[in-house]
Design a protein around this motif. Structure first.
Motif, PDB file in Angstrom:
ATOM      1  N   LEU A  79       2.994  12.874  -0.813  1.00 12.53           N
ATOM      2  CA  LEU A  79       2.515  11.686  -0.079  1.00 12.53           C
ATOM      3  C   LEU A  79       1.372  12.051   0.856  1.00 12.53           C
ATOM      4  O   LEU A  79       0.378  11.318   0.969  1.00 12.53           O
ATOM      5  CB  LEU A  79       3.681  11.060   0.692  1.00 12.53           C
TER       6      LEU A  79
ATOM      7  N   LEU B 299       8.293  15.394  -2.081  1.00  9.21           N
ATOM      8  CA  LEU B 299       7.691  14.060  -2.021  1.00  9.21           C
ATOM      9  C   LEU B 299       6.786  13.924  -0.794  1.00  9.21           C
ATOM     10  O   LEU B 299       5.681  13.369  -0.878  1.00  9.21           O
ATOM     11  CB  LEU B 299       8.786  12.989  -1.984  1.00  9.21           C
TER      12      LEU B 299
ATOM     13  N   TRP C 101       7.247   9.196   7.082  1.00  7.48           N
ATOM     14  CA  TRP C 101       7.940   8.665   5.890  1.00  7.48           C
ATOM     15  C   TRP C 101       9.441   8.860   6.071  1.00  7.48           C
ATOM     16  O   TRP C 101      10.047   9.737   5.470  1.00  7.48           O
ATOM     17  CB  TRP C 101       7.446   9.369   4.624  1.00  7.48           C
TER      18      TRP C 101
ATOM     19  N   SER D 280      12.089  13.294  -8.998  1.00 14.84           N
ATOM     20  CA  SER D 280      11.797  11.858  -8.987  1.00 14.84           C
ATOM     21  C   SER D 280      13.051  11.052  -9.311  1.00 14.84           C
ATOM     22  O   SER D 280      13.261   9.959  -8.780  1.00 14.84           O
ATOM     23  CB  SER D 280      10.675  11.522  -9.970  1.00 14.84           C
TER      24      SER D 280
ATOM     25  N   ILE E  92       4.898  10.018  -6.868  1.00 17.95           N
ATOM     26  CA  ILE E  92       5.996  10.259  -7.816  1.00 17.95           C
ATOM     27  C   ILE E  92       5.512  11.053  -9.020  1.00 17.95           C
ATOM     28  O   ILE E  92       6.210  11.901  -9.560  1.00 17.95           O
ATOM     29  CB  ILE E  92       6.600   8.903  -8.278  1.00 17.95           C
TER      30      ILE E  92
ATOM     31  N   ARG F 141      12.927  15.566  -1.375  1.00 22.73           N
ATOM     32  CA  ARG F 141      12.319  14.850  -0.261  1.00 22.73           C
ATOM     33  C   ARG F 141      11.138  15.646   0.311  1.00 22.73           C
ATOM     34  O   ARG F 141      10.081  15.090   0.630  1.00 22.73           O
ATOM     35  CB  ARG F 141      13.397  14.618   0.799  1.00 22.73           C
TER      36      ARG F 141
ATOM     37  N   GLU G 177      -1.700  12.413  -1.084  1.00 24.31           N
ATOM     38  CA  GLU G 177      -2.237  11.113  -1.469  1.00 24.31           C
ATOM     39  C   GLU G 177      -2.886  10.385  -0.298  1.00 24.31           C
ATOM     40  O   GLU G 177      -3.855   9.648  -0.464  1.00 24.31           O
ATOM     41  CB  GLU G 177      -1.130  10.231  -2.061  1.00 24.31           C
ATOM     42  N   GLU G 178      -2.321  10.580   0.886  1.00 29.13           N
ATOM     43  CA  GLU G 178      -2.870   9.927   2.083  1.00 29.13           C
ATOM     44  C   GLU G 178      -4.113  10.649   2.585  1.00 29.13           C
ATOM     45  O   GLU G 178      -4.778  10.181   3.501  1.00 29.13           O
ATOM     46  CB  GLU G 178      -1.818   9.884   3.186  1.00 29.13           C
TER      47      GLU G 178
ATOM     48  N   ALA H 245       0.841  -1.202   0.000  1.00 28.72           N
ATOM     49  CA  ALA H 245       0.000   0.000   0.000  1.00 28.72           C
ATOM     50  C   ALA H 245       0.876   1.251   0.000  1.00 28.72           C
ATOM     51  O   ALA H 245       0.574   2.242  -0.685  1.00 28.72           O
ATOM     52  CB  ALA H 245      -0.920  -0.014   1.226  1.00 28.72           C
ATOM     53  N   ASP H 246       1.965   1.205   0.761  1.00 27.88           N
ATOM     54  CA  ASP H 246       2.923   2.322   0.737  1.00 27.88           C
ATOM     55  C   ASP H 246       3.473   2.527  -0.670  1.00 27.88           C
ATOM     56  O   ASP H 246       3.640   3.660  -1.139  1.00 27.88           O
ATOM     57  CB  ASP H 246       4.095   2.033   1.687  1.00 27.88           C
ATOM     58  N   ALA H 247       3.766   1.402  -1.331  1.00 30.95           N
ATOM     59  CA  ALA H 247       4.328   1.487  -2.676  1.00 30.95           C
ATOM     60  C   ALA H 247       3.348   2.156  -3.634  1.00 30.95           C
ATOM     61  O   ALA H 247       3.755   2.946  -4.499  1.00 30.95           O
ATOM     62  CB  ALA H 247       4.685   0.087  -3.180  1.00 30.95           C
ATOM     63  N   GLU H 248       2.074   1.857  -3.466  1.00 26.40           N
ATOM     64  CA  GLU H 248       1.084   2.484  -4.347  1.00 26.40           C
ATOM     65  C   GLU H 248       0.925   3.966  -4.039  1.00 26.40           C
ATOM     66  O   GLU H 248       0.708   4.775  -4.943  1.00 26.40           O
ATOM     67  CB  GLU H 248      -0.261   1.755  -4.239  1.00 26.40           C
ATOM     68  N   LEU H 249       1.038   4.308  -2.769  1.00 22.90           N
ATOM     69  CA  LEU H 249       1.052   5.737  -2.415  1.00 22.90           C
ATOM     70  C   LEU H 249       2.246   6.428  -3.064  1.00 22.90           C
ATOM     71  O   LEU H 249       2.133   7.523  -3.619  1.00 22.90           O
ATOM     72  CB  LEU H 249       1.153   5.898  -0.892  1.00 22.90           C
ATOM     73  N   LEU H 250       3.388   5.757  -2.970  1.00 22.72           N
ATOM     74  CA  LEU H 250       4.617   6.325  -3.544  1.00 22.72           C
ATOM     75  C   LEU H 250       4.476   6.490  -5.049  1.00 22.72           C
ATOM     76  O   LEU H 250       4.841   7.525  -5.617  1.00 22.72           O
ATOM     77  CB  LEU H 250       5.795   5.404  -3.214  1.00 22.72           C
ATOM     78  N   ARG H 251       3.911   5.467  -5.682  1.00 25.91           N
ATOM     79  CA  ARG H 251       3.716   5.533  -7.136  1.00 25.91           C
ATOM     80  C   ARG H 251       2.880   6.748  -7.521  1.00 25.91           C
ATOM     81  O   ARG H 251       3.219   7.489  -8.454  1.00 25.91           O
ATOM     82  CB  ARG H 251       3.012   4.265  -7.619  1.00 25.91           C
TER      83      ARG H 251
ATOM     84  N   LEU I 147       7.661  -1.167  -4.801  1.00 29.08           N
ATOM     85  CA  LEU I 147       7.187  -0.626  -6.079  1.00 29.08           C
ATOM     86  C   LEU I 147       7.916  -1.272  -7.259  1.00 29.08           C
ATOM     87  O   LEU I 147       7.334  -1.486  -8.322  1.00 29.08           O
ATOM     88  CB  LEU I 147       7.406   0.900  -6.094  1.00 29.08           C
TER      89      LEU I 147
ATOM     90  N   ALA J 146       9.200   1.124   0.465  1.00 26.31           N
ATOM     91  CA  ALA J 146       8.179   1.411  -0.547  1.00 26.31           C
ATOM     92  C   ALA J 146       8.770   1.351  -1.952  1.00 26.31           C
ATOM     93  O   ALA J 146       8.154   0.815  -2.880  1.00 26.31           O
ATOM     94  CB  ALA J 146       7.559   2.784  -0.285  1.00 26.31           C
TER      95      ALA J 146
END
Lengths: 183, 262
Positions: free
Chosen positions: A177, A173, B13, A135, A127, A170, A180-181, A118-124, B25, B21
């Motif tokens: 994030l 980002l 984060w 990026s 980005i 950073r 997105e959250e 889920a974190d990865a999808e937030l990151l995606r 990904l 993450a």
């Protein structure tokens, strides 16, 4: 031919136009190049385009590589430039957003804990709000834990510039994030 | 994002969460067919480059247009007479247009040590005396040793005159026998394998140094006027070097390299 190959590295042979050696380079570096593209671009199709573009450009430019020991850093620089090209192309395309989190958990049994996915999808998603410079530097630094000096070398920028860019990236980002959250 | 069934890890984060993450990904291999597609694209790119250099690409078209009068003569009596004259070497004088003096650094030098610009090209064979790495290219010309060409230098240059070879319209600076290697271009052989276009290949290298660049054919990039497109800007005519390669055994035109003048 075999005698001529003895004692020469694959990169050296590929630089001299040995297509079998170059094929070996493509096969061993493709996954890493694709992953870097995915980390910068956040999109599988774009990452595949960038990876392919990277190796076609590398084949053309390899004869100009002077220091074969720096091949991997050089290839990553080519990959970063390819990602920028893809980003420029993407900015002219119409983007259709697809909620990925729902399908991600079903389709990918990759041994990654669900909350991390889920974190990865937030990151995606985050980005995609970043500039290409940001990026790129975040992906180079955080994907494989490269030190800032190495990132600076890949991007051909001074270390101080890399540090300040990383700091700004950073911050950008984190804002993306949080957005997105829904915070 | 909508419909998120699984909650993120939560919290700050920090570096660790971000690295996890990123790993998640990108935790997948490249698509199965991407490597093969990339190898095919690489081979296509190499083939396209080779085809362009062999003279079947856009550049050859540009040159045919530029060299229209020569090409038009190819089938005429005048053209045939010219070829005959070249082959027989009957009083052919090729006067270079670049003026006299010493050749620039890295330029071809004949075995006799004479710089060729401004001189009358002699009829006997001239062989390259020292290695010449053509700047901004992957081409290296080496002295040919004792190799004996099957075709004469004049026959090689005859390909320029009848429009078979892609050549500059002026007289060449030098025509030299050399052993040529190009690590940057290759072609597909009948079995589908990529092979070097020139690997220690005995060639006649016909060179033009410091000539006006052909349209779209190289030279330094020009910058637009900062004041707008309609503002005239003083420009310097870019100069180029060209080298046409003709196989010294078969007499086949291979390709012509064009780059910025050095």
């Amino acid at each position: 031919m075999d005698e001529a190959r003895v004692g020469r590295s694959v990169v050296d042979l590929a630089r001299d136009g040995d297509s079998a050696a170059f094929e070996s380079l493509v096969r061993t570096r493709m996954d890493a190049t694709y992953r870097l593209g995915l980390a910068i671009l956040g999109d599988e199709a774009d990452a595949a385009d960038a990876a392919q573009m990277t190796f076609v450009a590398a084949w053309r430019q390899l004869p100009r590589l002077r220091d074969i020991a720096r091949f991997d850093a050089w290839l990553q620089r080519v990959a970063v430039n390819s990602c920028r090209t893809v980003l420029r192309t993407r900015s002219r395309r119409r983007i259709r957003e697809i909620p990925m989190a729902a399908v991600a958990a079903k389709e990918r049994g990759l041994g990654v804990a669900a909350p991390v996915r889920a974190d990865a999808e937030l990151l995606r998603a985050a980005i995609r709000h970043l500039s290409s410079d940001h990026s790129t530097i975040l992906a180079l630094h955080h994907l494989d834990g490269r030190p800032v000096a190495e990132v600076a070398e890949i991007l051909s920028i001074p270390i101080g510039t890399a540090k300040s860019r990383l700091f700004k990236a950073r911050a950008e980002l984190e804002k993306a994030l949080q957005k997105e959250e829904g915070l | 994002m909508t419909g998120r069934p699984i909650q993120p890890t939560g919290g700050v984060w920090d570096d660790e969460r971000l690295a996890d993450a990123y790993c998640a990904l990108t935790a997948r291999p490249a698509p199965a067919d991407l490597t093969e597609a990339t190898l095919a694209a690489t081979a296509l790119a190499a083939t396209a480059l080779a085809a362009r250099r062999e003279g079947s690409g856009w550049r050859a078209l540009v040159w045919r247009r530029r060299r229209g009068p020569h090409a038009a003569r190819a089938g005429s009596f005048a053209g045939l007479s010219m070829v005959a004259a070249v082959v027989l070497g009957a009083g052919l004088l090729l006067v270079a247009t670049n003026g006299g003096g010493r050749a620039p650094v890295g330029a071809p030098v004949t075995r006799s040590g004479q710089a060729t610009p401004g001189s009358v090209v002699p009829t006997q064979a001239n062989a390259l005396a020292v290695e010449w790495k053509i700047p901004d290219s992957s081409i290296t010309l080496s002295p040919p040793g004792n190799a004996v060409p099957a075709i004469s230098r004049d026959s090689a240059y005859g390909l320029c005159l009848i429009g078979v070879a892609s050549c500059a319209p002026s007289n060449p600076t030098a025509i030299q026998l050399a052993s040529a290697t190009d690590t940057g271009s290759r072609k597909l052989d009948p079995s589908g394998t990529l092979v070097p276009l020139m690997s220690n290949r005995l060639v006649w290298a016909i060179s033009w140094l410091g000539i006006a660049c052909p349209p779209g054919g190289g030279g330094p990039a020009t910058r637009p006027s900062p004041l707008g497109a309609n503002t005239p800007v003083a420009t310097v005519q870019p100069l180029c070097d060209e080298v046409a390669f003709v196989d010294a055994h078969s007499g086949a035109f291979i390709f012509t390299f064009t780059g910025s003048h050095h």
